[in-house]
Structures are given as structure tokens and as C-alpha cells.
Design a protein around this motif. Sequence first.
Motif, PDB file in Angstrom:
ATOM      1  N   LYS A  28       5.846   4.862   9.347  1.00 49.84           N
ATOM      2  CA  LYS A  28       5.217   6.209   8.459  1.00 49.84           C
ATOM      3  C   LYS A  28       6.196   6.222   6.795  1.00 49.84           C
ATOM      4  N   GLU A  29       7.147   5.210   7.018  1.00 45.15           N
ATOM      5  CA  GLU A  29       7.354   5.079   5.465  1.00 45.15           C
ATOM      6  C   GLU A  29       6.285   4.761   4.307  1.00 45.15           C
ATOM      7  N   PHE A  30       5.460   3.288   4.641  1.00 49.52           N
ATOM      8  CA  PHE A  30       4.804   3.354   4.186  1.00 49.52           C
ATOM      9  C   PHE A  30       3.324   4.137   3.844  1.00 49.52           C
ATOM     10  N   GLY A  31       3.879   4.529   4.877  1.00 50.58           N
ATOM     11  CA  GLY A  31       2.059   5.309   4.967  1.00 50.58           C
ATOM     12  C   GLY A  31       0.855   4.454   5.379  1.00 50.58           C
ATOM     13  N   VAL A  32       1.264   3.723   6.429  1.00 52.94           N
ATOM     14  CA  VAL A  32       0.227   3.138   7.131  1.00 52.94           C
ATOM     15  C   VAL A  32      -0.518   4.059   8.488  1.00 52.94           C
ATOM     16  N   ALA A  33      -1.355   4.153   7.715  1.00 52.11           N
ATOM     17  CA  ALA A  33      -2.819   4.446   9.750  1.00 52.11           C
ATOM     18  C   ALA A  33      -1.752   4.136  11.002  1.00 52.11           C
ATOM     19  N   LEU A 128       6.832  -5.152   9.368  1.00 49.15           N
ATOM     20  CA  LEU A 128       7.095  -5.189   8.465  1.00 49.15           C
ATOM     21  C   LEU A 128       6.265  -6.127   7.239  1.00 49.15           C
ATOM     22  N   LEU A 129       5.892  -7.135   9.108  1.00 52.30           N
ATOM     23  CA  LEU A 129       5.029  -8.809   9.092  1.00 52.30           C
ATOM     24  C   LEU A 129       3.666  -8.150   9.387  1.00 52.30           C
ATOM     25  N   ALA A 130       3.208  -6.872  10.074  1.00 49.16           N
ATOM     26  CA  ALA A 130       2.034  -6.120   9.885  1.00 49.16           C
ATOM     27  C   ALA A 130       1.786  -5.671   8.542  1.00 49.16           C
ATOM     28  N   ILE A 131       2.641  -4.817   7.570  1.00 47.09           N
ATOM     29  CA  ILE A 131       2.204  -5.068   5.965  1.00 47.09           C
ATOM     30  C   ILE A 131       1.968  -6.173   5.351  1.00 47.09           C
ATOM     31  N   ALA A 132       2.644  -6.173   6.192  1.00 47.15           N
ATOM     32  CA  ALA A 132       2.263  -8.070   4.546  1.00 47.15           C
ATOM     33  C   ALA A 132       1.033  -8.606   4.684  1.00 47.15           C
ATOM     34  N   THR A 136      -2.645  -8.218   1.814  1.00 48.03           N
ATOM     35  CA  THR A 136      -3.385  -9.333   1.181  1.00 48.03           C
ATOM     36  C   THR A 136      -4.840  -8.898   1.056  1.00 48.03           C
ATOM     37  N   THR A 137      -5.064  -7.459   1.689  1.00 49.16           N
ATOM     38  CA  THR A 137      -6.541  -6.709   1.042  1.00 49.16           C
ATOM     39  C   THR A 137      -6.223  -5.534   0.083  1.00 49.16           C
ATOM     40  N   ASP A 138      -4.891  -5.267   0.452  1.00 51.39           N
ATOM     41  CA  ASP A 138      -5.031  -3.868  -0.010  1.00 51.39           C
ATOM     42  C   ASP A 138      -3.016  -3.616  -1.275  1.00 51.39           C
ATOM     43  N   ALA A 139      -3.725  -4.057  -2.497  1.00 47.13           N
ATOM     44  CA  ALA A 139      -3.084  -3.793  -3.165  1.00 47.13           C
ATOM     45  C   ALA A 139      -1.989  -3.484  -4.156  1.00 47.13           C
ATOM     46  N   ALA A 140      -1.985  -1.609  -3.398  1.00 50.13           N
ATOM     47  CA  ALA A 140      -1.349  -1.357  -3.766  1.00 50.13           C
ATOM     48  C   ALA A 140      -0.577  -1.146  -2.701  1.00 50.13           C
ATOM     49  N   LEU A 141      -0.760  -1.283  -1.559  1.00 48.59           N
ATOM     50  CA  LEU A 141       0.428  -1.408  -0.573  1.00 48.59           C
ATOM     51  C   LEU A 141       1.720  -2.599  -0.272  1.00 48.59           C
ATOM     52  N   GLY A 142       0.695  -3.764  -1.409  1.00 49.74           N
ATOM     53  CA  GLY A 142       1.361  -5.027  -1.362  1.00 49.74           C
ATOM     54  C   GLY A 142       2.315  -4.592  -2.479  1.00 49.74           C
ATOM     55  N   ASP A 143       2.042  -3.722  -3.816  1.00 48.71           N
ATOM     56  CA  ASP A 143       2.964  -3.616  -4.930  1.00 48.71           C
ATOM     57  C   ASP A 143       4.440  -2.403  -3.873  1.00 48.71           C
ATOM     58  N   ARG A 144       3.765  -1.846  -2.782  1.00 51.59           N
ATOM     59  CA  ARG A 144       5.386  -0.641  -2.612  1.00 51.59           C
ATOM     60  C   ARG A 144       5.911  -1.585  -1.432  1.00 51.59           C
ATOM     61  N   ARG A 149      11.717  -4.019  -0.986  1.00 53.18           N
ATOM     62  CA  ARG A 149      11.882  -5.383  -0.692  1.00 53.18           C
ATOM     63  C   ARG A 149      13.130  -5.075  -1.873  1.00 53.18           C
ATOM     64  N   LYS A 150      12.407  -4.737  -3.738  1.00 53.41           N
ATOM     65  CA  LYS A 150      13.331  -5.075  -4.559  1.00 53.41           C
ATOM     66  C   LYS A 150      14.684  -4.245  -4.299  1.00 53.41           C
ATOM     67  N   GLN A 151      14.128  -3.231  -3.889  1.00 53.75           N
ATOM     68  CA  GLN A 151      15.218  -1.859  -3.485  1.00 53.75           C
ATOM     69  C   GLN A 151      15.885  -2.175  -2.303  1.00 53.75           C
ATOM     70  N   ARG A 152      15.798  -3.404  -1.080  1.00 54.51           N
ATOM     71  CA  ARG A 152      17.053  -3.724  -0.375  1.00 54.51           C
ATOM     72  C   ARG A 152      17.601  -5.216  -1.146  1.00 54.51           C
ATOM     73  N   GLU A 153      17.520  -5.600  -1.987  1.00 56.25           N
ATOM     74  CA  GLU A 153      17.937  -6.550  -3.229  1.00 56.25           C
ATOM     75  C   GLU A 153      18.854  -5.848  -4.191  1.00 56.25           C
ATOM     76  N   THR A 154      18.272  -4.827  -4.738  1.00 56.17           N
ATOM     77  CA  THR A 154      19.680  -3.997  -5.652  1.00 56.17           C
ATOM     78  C   THR A 154      20.600  -3.908  -4.339  1.00 56.17           C
ATOM     79  N   ILE A 155      20.537  -3.100  -2.946  1.00 61.00           N
ATOM     80  CA  ILE A 155      21.310  -2.700  -2.152  1.00 61.00           C
ATOM     81  C   ILE A 155      22.642  -3.584  -2.157  1.00 61.00           C
ATOM     82  N   VAL A 156      21.719  -5.021  -1.839  1.00 61.79           N
ATOM     83  CA  VAL A 156      22.736  -5.961  -1.169  1.00 61.79           C
ATOM     84  C   VAL A 156      23.765  -6.012  -2.837  1.00 61.79           C
ATOM     85  N   ARG A 157      23.367  -6.029  -3.556  1.00 59.74           N
ATOM     86  CA  ARG A 157      23.525  -6.960  -4.978  1.00 59.74           C
ATOM     87  C   ARG A 157      24.931  -5.981  -5.713  1.00 59.74           C
ATOM     88  N   ALA A 158      24.708  -4.672  -4.668  1.00 62.63           N
ATOM     89  CA  ALA A 158      25.514  -3.186  -5.036  1.00 62.63           C
ATOM     90  C   ALA A 158      26.761  -3.207  -4.255  1.00 62.63           C
TER      91      ALA A 158
END
Length: 167
Positions: A28-33, A128-132, A136-144, A149-158
Motif C-alpha cells: 500500500k505504501e508503494f501504491g502497488v495493486a 520489498l522483493l516483489a516491488i523490486a 525492473t519494468t517500472d522506472a517510477a516504482l524503481g525510483d520510489r 531505501r535512501k530514507q532508511r539509510e538517513t534514519i540509521v545515520r541519524a
Amino acid sequence: MADSPLIGVVMGSKSDYACMGAAVRILKEFGVAHEARVVSAHRTPDLLFEYAEQARPRGLRAIIAGAGGAAHLPGMLAAKTIVPVFGVPVNATSLNGMDSLLSIVQMPKGIPVGTLAIGEAGAVNAALLAIAVLATTDAALGDRLEKWRKQRETIVRAETLEDGATA
């Protein structure tokens, strides 16, 4: 959902939703049907076969299957469809999910099931694996997904420890 589901989330009983709901929340968070269904390998085998056989014609791109105990659901689905199946061992017995893990991971050669961790961590990672796979065929989903993942990195670094140290 208005869109046709791309990911199926199935579980052997309604009580498994306590674990498998984590996968649904990520989708739901990723808007995947997606769809979430109870399909029991032991109590509704005909429904299981129908679900698996119709998965590809209905447009499902992956199935996340959570099962506890003997955990036959992921393997039986994989035996009846070429749609990738990601198995999530549900901690449903006194063996704390180890029985489910071993059942899901020990598929015979030729019928693969991607097996994730026991419990909620496995459900999240299966989503997350299903989203990945979709990415592979949905660039916008790949960007999300990359942003997530970058947000998770930021959280850990903080995060800081009691002595004030950070990552």
C-alpha cells in the motif's frame, strides 16, 4: 483496489494476517495493486489450485505466501504456477516458525520458492522483493524504491547511542 492486482498476498488462515499484514502495508505504501486472500493448502486445496492456475492469466507478477506449521502453501502454489512465489514462514506453532522455515526452504529441485525470514521481517522483505521485481519494468516504482531505501539509510545515520555516537 481499482487496478488489477499485480501481487497476490495469500495466507493459510485469517490469523496469519497478524504477520502478513506487514506485506500488505508495504505494498500500500508503494501504491502497488495487490490482493490479500486466505487460501489454505490443507483445508481448501481446490481453491489453492484454482488460485495458482489463474495467477498468471489474471496478471499477477508475484505471489507472497505466508504459512505456519507444515507450511505447504508456498510450495503447492509454486508447483502450480510459474509466477514467482515468495514464502514467508509464519510463527504459528510452538516451534517458533522453524518448522515453517524448514518446510518452505526445502523445496525439491525444479520448483523454486524464494524463502524469506520468519515473521514480520520476512513479510516486509517479501513485499520489498516483489516491488523490486516490478521495478525492473517500472522506472517510477524503481525510483520510489530507491528513495525509500535512501530514507532508511538517513534514519540509521541519524540514530545516536547513549554516549552520543552516531553511525
